[in-house]
Write a protein that holds these residues in place. Structure first.
Motif, PDB file in Angstrom:
ATOM      1  N   PHE A  84      12.668  80.027  29.612  1.00  0.00           N
ATOM      2  CA  PHE A  84      11.563  79.335  30.267  1.00  0.00           C
ATOM      3  C   PHE A  84      11.078  78.158  29.416  1.00  0.00           C
ATOM      4  O   PHE A  84      10.846  77.065  29.914  1.00  0.00           O
ATOM      5  N   ARG A  85      10.944  78.405  28.103  1.00  0.00           N
ATOM      6  CA  ARG A  85      10.458  77.331  27.220  1.00  0.00           C
ATOM      7  C   ARG A  85      11.456  76.190  27.194  1.00  0.00           C
ATOM      8  O   ARG A  85      11.070  75.010  27.229  1.00  0.00           O
ATOM      9  N   ARG A  86      12.727  76.522  27.123  1.00  0.00           N
ATOM     10  CA  ARG A  86      13.744  75.462  27.129  1.00  0.00           C
ATOM     11  C   ARG A  86      13.680  74.693  28.442  1.00  0.00           C
ATOM     12  O   ARG A  86      13.763  73.466  28.466  1.00  0.00           O
ATOM     13  N   ARG A  88      11.173  74.171  30.407  1.00  0.00           N
ATOM     14  CA  ARG A  88      10.039  73.244  30.481  1.00  0.00           C
ATOM     15  C   ARG A  88      10.380  71.926  29.784  1.00  0.00           C
ATOM     16  O   ARG A  88       9.992  70.852  30.231  1.00  0.00           O
ATOM     17  N   MET A  89      11.085  72.024  28.652  1.00  0.00           N
ATOM     18  CA  MET A  89      11.428  70.805  27.914  1.00  0.00           C
ATOM     19  C   MET A  89      12.576  70.071  28.608  1.00  0.00           C
ATOM     20  O   MET A  89      12.582  68.827  28.631  1.00  0.00           O
TER      21      MET A  89
END
Lengths: 172, 330, 663
Positions: A84-86, A88-89
Motif C-alpha cells: 500500500f505504501r509503495r 501511494r508513492m
C-alpha cells in the motif's frame, strides 16, 4: 493498432492467498467478466516490485491492477501494508510521468470475494476504456522514429529478452 | 607500433566530465604518453572533417560524455562509433541520461516556450524560436534539431563500456584506460565499477540500524545533518542503497547524501523504482493519510529517485510527450 | 536464457472434458504454443490430470528429452502438485514446470471464444517464457510436532480429539465454556434414530476427561498462534475458574452453601428458563464435573465482602481458590483442528414472529430444553401459563434461506423440527403443524423420518409464515397465537390458531469467527464460515497448512456430518504426523552473497525476523528455515541483490512480457 480495434490491456498482480484464490472462486462461481485482464500470481502483494508495474506499462499495458488481502488479513502479516505504501508513492511518480493515477489500481479482495473480482475487473476495464490507450511502446516507437535516419544502431532499454532458439516442433 | 588512438567527445553535458580528465593531474601525462589523442574538441583544435577523414575503426577508443538531445550529437555519436573499436559512455549523462535527462518530464514545446519566452530574464517580443534552417542575406543557416526527448548514448549507438559517475572519479578513469591499454577488459556491455551498492564502501555503514522505519523524511538543505550517522537513519533520503558503488563514497564523506549518479546495479532495471520501493515500504504508518503525510516529505519523486537515470528508466519520458508532439515538428 | 543447456519445453493444454474446450479453442492454443521459443512438443488432451494425461508428459520427457514442461489447465492451487509429480516421474526436477490457469481464470469466466482463446494464448506465452528461466529446486522438509491442538469441545472437537488420542497422539482440547459438550449437550434426542443425545454424548465426554493422551482445558481460549505447519506455538488463555478442577469432585456442597439461598441468575445452559447461583456446575453431565464461579455475580469477587461459605463447605478439599488468576500458557503443536461451532440466529431480528413479545413463541433450542428430562421442567412441556399445549406450530427457515437475513440453508432445522414435532405429539398429543418452504431430508433414513412424522399425524403446510400475532378475528382464535400464512399448495391464505409457536432458528458463524480466522490465518467465506481449501477435494483442509476445520464452523451441518468431518480432520492431522515431515514449497528468498551491499533495508521488512546481519561479512543473511517466501524483501532490495526461488525478478518480467503478447 487502430483505435477501432483497441481493447484495454490490463496486467494484474494478485497475491496467491486472497485475490488469486478469489479469482479462482469467481471461476468456480461462473461469474462472467471482461477478458482484458491477465493475472500474474505472486505469493504476496508485498512481492510486487514497483519495477513490475512500470515494466507492465512500458511493455504495453494500459493499466495495472494490484490485488491483495484486506488490511490485517495478510497471510504474511503485513505484506499488504508495504504494498500500500509503495502504491501511494507509485501513484505520485506516475502522475509526474504523465500517467493518470486511474490506470494503476489497488484493491483488497479476500479469498471469499469472488464476486468482487468480477466487479473490480469490469470497473477497471471500463475505466481504462474511458481513458483510452496508454500505448507506451507506441510512444517510444513514434518518438524514436526521429532518430532512425542518423543512427547506425539503436538499442532501447526494455525488459524483453529476445529468444532466438528455433523450435523443432512435434505436433501432438 | 603506433600508439593507440583515443578520442574524447561531449554531447549534452555540463563540462564536468571534461574537468574530470583534467583532474587526473599528473596521471594525464602518463596517459598522453601512452596514447595518441586524435580528437578532443574541448581541449584541442580538431574538426569534424578530421574525424571523417579517419579510416573506419582506426581509433582504439572514444570516450563520449553527455546525454543526447540534438541531431548533431546523434550524428557525431554515429560517426565516432564507426571510427572507433570501442565506444565508452563516459559519465552519468552518457550512461543514464543524467541531469539533462530530467527534461524528459516536459515536452519540447514547453521547454522551448519557457527558455525563449517564459523565463523571467527573457525578452523576446517576436517570440523567436530556434529553427533548423533559416535564410539570412542569401545565406542558409542551419542548426541541429532539438529532439523531442533526451536519450542515453546507448539509445543512439552501440556502447561497449560504461564509466559511471557525475563525473567519473579519476581512479575509475585511469583504471578504465589502463584496462583498455592492457586489453584486460571485462565482458562487453559492462559498467566499469563494482556491481555492489554504495553502502558497501560507505564510511557511515556501521551507523545504520537494522530496524529502520521512516516517520518523516527530511531534506538536506532544511536539516542539520550529523556528519557520521547514516543519512537514512537521520531520515534524509540517500540513494546509496540503490546506487552502484565505486565512487569511494565521496558525497557521504563530504556530509551530503548520495543522489545516485552511478546508476543502478546490473540486477536492477529501474533505479528509481527500486529506491522508491525500499523507502516507501519502510514508512512507519498504516493509514492512507498518514502514509501520504510521510511520503510528502519527498516532494519530487522523479527528481529524487531518477535524478540521473530518467531516460534509462523503464518509462524513459513522460507519457505527456505523445506521438503527436513528435509529428508536429517533422 | 541464462544457461548453456538449450531449452526443450513440452506444452500441454487440457480440454477438461468440455469445461475448457467449450470456450477456449484448445487446438489453436496448442498450435500457437508450438510456434514459441523452445517448444518441442505441443499437445492438447481431454484430461491432462488423468493417468493417461500424466503418462503423456512422462513419455514425452523421455522421448523428446524435454527439460521444461508447461500445462495449461485449471488453477495451480488445484493441480500444480499433480503435474509436478508427473514431471518428476519423467525424471525431471518437478520445479522445471509452470502451470497456466485457463479454466478458473478464463474458460469459466468468459463467453467470447475468440477473446478467451487470445487470453489463453497470452497466458501460455507468459508461462513458456517464464519456465525457460526455472532452476531445479529442492523442496525442504519441515518436521511435524506430533501434538495436536483441537479448538472447540463440541461433538466435532470431542470426536477429533478422541480419534487422535486413541491413535496415541497427545491432544490439547481447548473449550471456551466451563464444560465440553457444545450444542449437542443441550439436545434431548437426536434424529433420525431418536436416541437420547446424552446417552451417546456423555460417554465420549467422560472419555475425553479420563484419556491419558488428552489435556483438557475448558474455560480457555486460544489467544495467539505463531509458527507454521508442523511447528506452531500456541498461547492459550485459561480464564480464572476460581475452582481447581483437579481438586473439585463435583459434590455441589459449595453450591448448597452459597450465601445466595435461592438461585437467581439465568442459567445459560437452559437459555434462562431456569436459574443458577454465582457458583454452579454448568449442567448435570458437565465435563469436567467441577464448579465454576461467575466473577460478575459472586459477592466476594465483586466486593470482597462475603462470608465465603463456599470455601467453608469445601473444607479440606480446598478446591475453591478465590485468588485464582487468568493464566497464559504456551504449547507447541504440529497441527490444529478448528471445531469452534456456530451460534443460533437471533429470532428477535424477525419481529413479525413475535419472539420476545409473546411468551409462547420460543425457539427450537428452548423447546429442546423444555422436553429434555434434565431441563428446567424435567421434560414436561407446559405453556408459560402452566397448561399443556393443544396446538403447536413450527415455523421453518427462521434466519435461513431468507434474503433479508441469511441466504443459506441451515440444513438441520427441517429434521430438528420434525424430531421435536414427533416428541411433542408423543408427549402431549397436541396437534402439530409444520410451516415449511421445502422439506429437506436428504440424509440416510431422513426421508423415512419425514414419513414417520406424517404417520404420527404431524401436519405440513407449505408457505413462508407472514406473521405471528395475538389478534383474534374469530372466537376460536381468542387467547391464541395466530399464524398467517399463504398455503402455496392450496393457494389461499390461512389463519392458524395455535398456543405454542416454535421458531426453527438457523445457524450463523460464531460472533468472533473473524477474530479466530485471523488468529489461525484462515480464510472465511463471504458468509463468515471458515473456508475449506477445496469444497470437494479438500473439505477439511484450509489454505494454511496444518490447520484443519471440522463441524459447523465450516458451515451448517448435523451431528453425523460433524462427526464424519471431525474424523476426517483427525485423519488429515494423523497423516501429517505419521509422514514425519512435510515438503515445503521452496519459494524462499535468498541473498545473492557477494552482491549484497549490507544496506540493511530488508531487515526491518521481514515479518518473520528471517533476515539478520552478518557483522563479519557485513552482509545480510536469510535463514531459509524462517523465511516463508512472501518476497517483500525481494521487492524492496534497492540493489536487486535478493532472489526468490520460483519468483525470480526475471521470471516475473518474462511473465509480464508474455501476458502482453497479443496474438
Amino acid at each position: 493498432m487502430s483505435d477501432m480495434n483497441w481493447q484495454p490491456r490490463i496486467v494484474a498482480f494478485f497475491c496467491s492467498w486472497c485475490t488469486y484464490t478469489a479469482a479462482d472462486l469467481a471461476g468456480v462461481s461462473r461469474f462472467r467478466y471482461a477478458p482484458n485482464v491477465r493475472i500474474i500470481r505472486l505469493m504476496c502483494s508485498g512481492r510486487i516490485d514497483p519495477q513490475f508495474v512500470l515494466c507492465a506499462l512500458a511493455d504495453g499495458a494500459d493499466g495495472v491492477l494490484i490485488g491483495g488481502c484486506h488490511p490485517g488479513d495478510c497471510h504474511y502479516a503485513e505484506g499488504n501494508f508495504k504494498t500500500f505504501r509503495r502504491y501511494r508513492m507509485i501513484l505520485r511518480l506516475l502522475a509526474d510521468m504523465g500517467v493518470a493515477g486511474d490506470r494503476v489500481r489497488l484493491e483488497w479482495i479476500s479469498a471469499s470475494e469472488g464476486e468482487r473480482v468480477k466487479t473490480v475487473i469490469n470497473e477497471m476495464v471500463e475505466r481504462i476504456r474511458a481513458l483510452g490507450p496508454l500505448d507506451i511502446p507506441g510512444r517510444f516507437a513514434a518518438c524514436d522514429s526521429e532518430i532512425l535516419e542518423s543512427a547506425d544502431a539503436i538499442r532501447l532499454p526494455q525488459c524483453k529478452e529476445t529468444h532466438d532458439v528455433v523450435p523443432e516442433v512435434v505436433h501432438g | 607500433m603506433d600508439k593507440p588512438k583515443i578520442g574524447f567527445y561531449w554531447c549534452a553535458s555540463c563540462g564536468g566530465c571534461e574537468e574530470a580528465i583534467v583532474d587526473l593531474a599528473e596521471d594525464i601525462l602518463r596517459i598522453t604518453a601512452a596514447v595518441d589523442l586524435v580528437f578532443w574538441p574541448v581541449a584541442l583544435d580538431f574538426k569534424k572533417e578530421d574525424v571523417l577523414a579517419m579510416p573506419n575503426g582506426s581509433m582504439a577508443a572514444v570516450f563520449i560524455n553527455g546525454a543526447v538531445r540534438t541531431s548533431e550529437q546523434e550524428e557525431m555519436a554515429s560517426l565516432l562509433r564507426a571510427k572507433s573499436q570501442f565506444v565508452i559512455a563516459f559519465g552519468a549523462c552518457a550512461q543514464l541520461g543524467g541531469i539533462p535527462g530530467l527534461a524528459n518530464q516536459f515536452s519540447r514545446d514547453s521547454i522551448l516556450n519557457y527558455v525563449y519566452d517564459g523565463a523571467p530574464t527573457v525578452v523576446n517580443e517576436k517570440h523567436v524560436r530556434p529553427s533548423v534552417r533559416c535564410e539570412d542575406n542569401n545565406r542558409t543557416l542551419t542548426l541541429p534539431e532539438f529532439r523531442s526527448v533526451v536519450r542515453t548514448l546507448e539509445q543512439i549507438v552501440h556502447v561497449d563500456y560504461f564509466l559511471p559517475g557525475c563525473p567519473p572519479t579519476p581512479r575509475l578513469i585511469t583504471s578504465a584506460i589502463d584496462a583498455l591499454l592492457t586489453g584486460k577488459l571485462p565482458p562487453p556491455g559492462s559498467v566499469l565499477a563494482p556491481d555492489v551498492a554504495l553502502c558497501d564502501q560507505c564510511p557511515r555503514k556501521k551507523s545504520k540500524p537494522e530496524q529502520i522505519r521512516f516517520a518523516a523524511f527530511k531534506r538536506p538543505h532544511l536539516t542539520s545533518m550529523d556528519s557520521d550517522l547514516c543519512f537514512l537513519a537521520q531520515g534524509v533520503v540517500c540513494m546509496g542503497p540503490a546506487t552502484r558503488g565505486g565512487c569511494e563514497a565521496l558525497c557521504p564523506a563530504a556530509n551530503m547524501p548520495c543522489t545516485g549518479c552511478f546508476g543502478p546495479t546490473s540486477r536492477v532495471h529501474d533505479q528509481g523504482a527500486k529506491m522508491l520501493s525500499s523507502l516507501s515500504a519502510a514508512v512507519d504508518a498504516k493509514e492512507s493519510d498518514q502514509v501520504d503525510a510521510v511520503l510528502a516529505g519527498i516532494p519530487d519523486p522523479v527528481g529524487t529517485f531518477y535524478r540521473y537515470a530518467l531516460p534509462a528508466s523503464l518509462l524513459r519520458f513522460s507519457a505527456n510527450i505523445g506521438s503527436a508532439a513528435v509529428k508536429e515538428t517533422l | 536464457m541464462s544457461n548453456d543447456e538449450s531449452i526443450r519445453t513440452g506444452f500441454y493444454v487440457c480440454h477438461c472434458g468440455h469445461n475448457i474446450s467449450d470456450v477456449v479453442d484448445c487446438t489453436a492454443v496448442a498450435r500457437y504454443a508450438s510456434t514459441l521459443a523452445g517448444v518441442m512438443v505441443s499437445r492438447d488432451y481431454k484430461y491432462m490430470c488423468s493417468s493417461p494425461g500424466q503418462e503423456l508428459i512422462r513419455q514425452d520427457i523421455l522421448e523428446h528429452k524435454l527439460n521444461r514442461v508447461v500445462v495449461a489447465s485449471c488453477s495451480p492451487l488445484l493441480h500444480e502438485h499433480t503435474f509436478r509429480n508427473a514431471v518428476a516421474a519423467g525424471g525431471l526436477n518437478p520445479f522445471l514446470f509452470q502451470m497456466v490457469n485457463i479454466r478458473e481464470h478464463d474458460a469459466w469466466v468468459h463467453a467470447d471464444r475468440a477473446a478467451a482463446t487470445a487470453k489463453a494464448q497470452a497466458l501460455v506465452s507468459a508461462a513458456i517464457r517464464r519456465v525457460a528461466l526455472h532452476k531445479p529446486l529442492q523442496a525442504t522438509r519441515a518436521p511435524i510436532h506430533p501434538d495436536v491442538l483441537v479448538v472447540g469441545g463440541g461433538i466435532a472437537g470431542i470426536h477429533a480429539a478422541l480419534t487422535l488420542a486413541n491413535a496415541g497422539k497427545k491432544v490439547y482440547l481447548v473449550e471456551r465454556q466451563p464444560s465440553i459438550g457444545g450444542h449437542m449437550a443441550q439436545f434431548d434426542k437426536t434424529f433420525p434414530t431418536l436416541d437420547c443425545a446424552a446417552c451417546i454424548l456423555t460417554p465420549k465426554m467422560s472419555a475425553v476427561r479420563s484419556h491419558k493422551n488428552i489435556v483438557l482445558w475448558t474455560y480457555s481460549e486460544v489467544a495467539k498462534v505463531d509458527g507454521y505447519v508442523g511447528n506452531y506455538t500456541v498461547t492459550v488463555r485459561r480464564k480464572a475458574r476460581y475452582v481447581d478442577e483437579n481438586l473439585c469432585v463435583g459434590c455441589q456442597e459449595c453450591i448448597d452453601a452459597c450465601v445466595f439461598k435461592v438461585p437467581k441468575f439465568p442459567d445459560p445452559f437452559n437459555l434462562g428458563m431456569s436459574m443458577q447461583k454465582p457458583i454452579y456446575i454448568p449442567f448435570p453431565q458437565a465435563v469436567p464435573q467441577a464448579a465454576v464461579i461467575d466473577p460478575d455475580r459472586c459477592i466476594q469477587l465483586k466486593t470482597g465482602k462475603c462470608k465465603k461459605t463456599c470455601v467453608e463447605a469445601c473444607a479440606d478439599r480446598k478446591a475453591i481458590n478465590l485468588n485464582q488468576k487468568e493464566q497464559l500458557l504456551e504449547i507447541k503443536v504440529g497441527s490444529i483442528i478448528t471445531a469452534t461451532g456456530f451460534k443460533l440466529f437471533d429470532a428477535k431480528r424477525l419481529p413479525e414472529y413475535g419472539y420476545g413479545r409473546y411468551p409462547d413463541v420460543m425457539t427450537t433450542i428452548e423447546l429442546e430444553r423444555l422436553v429434555s428430562s434434565s431441563g428446567p421442567t424435567g421434560g414436561e412441556l407446559r405453556l408459560r401459563s402452566g397448561k399443556p399445549p393443544t396446538a403447536v406450530g413450527f415455523i421453518l427457515c427462521v434466519g435461513s434461506r431468507d434474503m433479508r437475513t441469511n441466504r443459506w440453508c441451515s440444513r438441520t432445522c427441517c429434521m430438528h423440527s420434525m424430531k421435536l414435532a414427533q416428541i411433542v405429539r408423543e408427549r402431549t398429543g397436541a396437534q402439530v403443524t409444520v410451516f415449511y418452504i421445502d422439506i429437506r431430508a436428504p440424509g440416510k433414513g431422513y426421508e423415512e423420518f419425514y414419513d414417520r412424522s406424517l404417520q404420527q399425524g404431524v401436519q405440513f403446510v407449505r408457505g413462508r409464515v407472514a406473521e405471528v400475532s395475538d389478534c383474534a378475528l374469530s372466537p376460536d382464535e381468542a387467547g391464541k397465537l395466530v399464524i398467517r400464512v399463504e398455503d402455496t399448495l392450496a393457494g389461499f391464505v390461512r389463519r392458524v390458531p395455535l398456543d405454542l409457536v416454535v421458531l426453527a432458528v438457523g445457524m450463523e458463524p460464531q460472533a468472533d469467527a473473524q477474530e479466530m480466522r485471523r488468529i489461525l490465518n484462515m480464510s472465511c467465506s463471504a458468509e463468515g464460515w471458515f473456508l475449506e481449501k477445496h469444497p470437494k477435494m479438500a473439505p477439511v483442509s484450509t489454505f494454511t497448512d496444518g490447520v484443519f476445520i471440522a463441524g459447523c464452523c465450516q458451515g451448517p451441518k448435523d451431528i453425523p456430518d460433524s462427526i464424519a468431518q471431525a474424523g476426517a480432520a483427525a485423519a488429515e492431522a494423523l497423516a501429517l504426523i505419521d509422514a514425519g515431515g512435510i515438503d515445503q514449497e521452496p519459494n524462499t528468498a535468498y541473498i545473492r552473497g557477494e552482491e549484497c551491499s549490507g544496506c540493511k533495508s530488508c531487515i526491518s521488512l521481514c515479518p518473520y525476523a528471517a533476515i539478520s546481519f552478518d557483522a563479519e561479512k557485513q552482509k545480510a543473511v536469510i535463514n531459509p528455515a524462517l523465511c516463508k517466501g512472501c518476497g517483500t524483501c525481494v521487492a524492496s532490495c534497492p540493489s536487486g541483490s535478493i532472489g526468490q526461488n520460483l519468483f525470480e525478478d526475471q521470471e516475473v518480467f518474462e511473465e509480464i512480457n508474455g501476458v502482453l503478447d497479443y496474438v
